[in-house]
Enzyme design. Structure first.
Site, PDB file in Angstrom:
ATOM      1  N   LEU A  64      55.207  33.787  61.153  1.00  0.00           N
ATOM      2  CA  LEU A  64      53.939  34.367  61.972  1.00  0.00           C
ATOM      3  C   LEU A  64      54.222  35.754  61.984  1.00  0.00           C
ATOM      4  O   LEU A  64      55.424  36.286  61.875  1.00  0.00           O
ATOM      5  CB  LEU A  64      54.159  33.529  63.201  1.00  0.00           C
ATOM      6  CG  LEU A  64      53.862  32.142  63.280  1.00  0.00           C
ATOM      7  CD1 LEU A  64      54.531  31.514  64.752  1.00  0.00           C
ATOM      8  CD2 LEU A  64      52.600  31.629  63.190  1.00  0.00           C
ATOM      9  N   PRO A  65      53.155  36.422  62.498  1.00  0.00           N
ATOM     10  CA  PRO A  65      53.018  37.854  62.122  1.00  0.00           C
ATOM     11  C   PRO A  65      53.793  38.703  63.570  1.00  0.00           C
ATOM     12  O   PRO A  65      53.932  39.784  63.145  1.00  0.00           O
ATOM     13  CB  PRO A  65      51.761  38.253  62.047  1.00  0.00           C
ATOM     14  CG  PRO A  65      50.927  37.311  62.805  1.00  0.00           C
ATOM     15  CD  PRO A  65      51.929  35.887  62.635  1.00  0.00           C
ATOM     16  N   THR A  94      59.882  37.740  61.980  1.00  0.00           N
ATOM     17  CA  THR A  94      60.676  38.821  62.230  1.00  0.00           C
ATOM     18  C   THR A  94      60.256  39.148  63.716  1.00  0.00           C
ATOM     19  O   THR A  94      58.970  39.756  63.753  1.00  0.00           O
ATOM     20  CB  THR A  94      60.519  40.027  61.609  1.00  0.00           C
ATOM     21  OG1 THR A  94      60.880  39.708  60.158  1.00  0.00           O
ATOM     22  CG2 THR A  94      61.449  41.016  61.817  1.00  0.00           C
ATOM     23  N   LYS A 169      68.002  40.856  60.462  1.00  0.00           N
ATOM     24  CA  LYS A 169      66.857  41.361  59.612  1.00  0.00           C
ATOM     25  C   LYS A 169      66.030  42.712  60.301  1.00  0.00           C
ATOM     26  O   LYS A 169      65.805  43.486  59.125  1.00  0.00           O
ATOM     27  CB  LYS A 169      65.851  40.305  60.030  1.00  0.00           C
ATOM     28  CG  LYS A 169      64.296  40.527  59.439  1.00  0.00           C
ATOM     29  CD  LYS A 169      64.434  40.647  58.087  1.00  0.00           C
ATOM     30  CE  LYS A 169      63.267  40.854  57.401  1.00  0.00           C
ATOM     31  NZ  LYS A 169      61.952  40.316  57.596  1.00  0.00           N
TER      32      LYS A 169
END
Length: 307
Positions: A64-65, A94, A169
């Protein structure tokens, strides 16, 4: 294994496709009907919501964004938290350690294991099943999800603490943001001086100046002038901001990251948040009066304009 998958965007679709190709039984959902139809055509089973996915699969992956989207898919009224069958939720997005912790705590109230698994490697890595997958959460939950994760890349278990993979990340993405911007800046300088940008990239890649940008992003998307690497400028801004949020909470130096945030925010203002992040070079070109990629008047020709 039966795997649920939520989010079929630039990264999610090739990951779901890899799962299908590796003979996993995929139940998929996306808010965009056309994206869902594409993956169903490959053999996935359609679902009507994240809850529907979680009603039908013990392991649910999501790509997902934004942190808000992840929180809604995980814990919203129609989220996986309401699913009847789900045992573990694997978030490939992220979203930062704070949101990952919120998701972990809320899912734990329903005895659902949260596995934090952001990925690196871009669309190319997703298409090849060659992503680097950073994983944090209970080791047993990771082992249960491992067959699905190994279908899309190489998992690295970084620890049990919720959100720890997000920290890894964000560190990776801030470095990626730095090297792409720095490589763009030095190539623009060299072109202004009269160097051929293709030769510059070749030399950099043979020497100590080689970066992921010079090895991959420049040859694929900047030198050809396609600017289609597959990662949005707005997402890079989001990731750098998340890194700064976490670094400041930890009380560690942020001099470089603060500078790189300002640069990427300017690119987002100049090119738009939906632009490909390889357009970071365009404001630099304009300021220097040069073009690094092909000239519109001479397709395929690497042009140097100006002094």
């Amino acid at each position: 294994m039966r795997v649920g998958f939520v989010g079929l965007g630039n990264m999610g679709f090739p990951m779901a496709r890899r799962l299908i190709e590796q003979n996993h039984d995929v139940v998929a959902f996306d808010t965009r009907e056309e994206a869902l139809e594409r993956v169903v055509a490959l053999g996935a089973r359609p679902a009507s919501s994240p809850k529907d996915v979680a009603d039908r699969a013990e392991t649910v992956l999501a790509s997902l964004p934004t942190p808000a989207a992840s929180l809604e898919v995980a814990t919203g009224a129609a989220g996986v938290i309401a699913g009847a069958r789900i045992e573990r939720y694997v978030d490939l997005s992220t979203i930062g350690s704070r949101t990952a912790g919120q998701i972990h705590d809320r899912l734990a109230q329903r005895d659902i294991v949260a596995i934090d698994s952001p990925v690196s490697g871009g669309v190319g890595g997703a298409e090849k099943g060659a992503l680097a997958i950073m994983v944090s959460g209970p080791r047993a939950g990771f082992e249960a999800a491992r067959p699905a994760l190994e279908a899309i890349g190489r998992p690295f278990y970084v620890g049990a603490k919720p959100g720890l993979a997000q920290t890894m990340k964000l560190a990776n993405n801030v470095l990626a943001a730095n090297v792409l911007a720095a490589t763009a800046e030095v190539v623009v300088m060299g072109v202004k001086a009269g160097l051929d940008p293709a030769v510059m990239i070749e030399v950099l890649n043979a020497g100590s100046g080689a970066t992921s940008a010079s090895r991959d992003k420049f040859p694929r998307a900047i030198l050809p002038g396609t600017f289609d690497y597959g990662f949005a400028t707005g997402l890079m801004v989001k990731d750098v901001r998340l890194y700064l949020e976490e670094a400041e909470a930890l009380g560690v130096p942020t001099d470089v990251a603060t500078t790189i945030r300002r640069l990427w925010e300017r690119v987002a203002d100049d090119q738009g948040p939906d632009s490909d992040f390889t357009t970071v070079i365009k404001p630099l070109e304009r300021a220097a009066g040069v073009t690094v990629g092909p000239s519109p008047a001479q397709p395929g020709h690497l042009l140097h304009r100006g002094g």
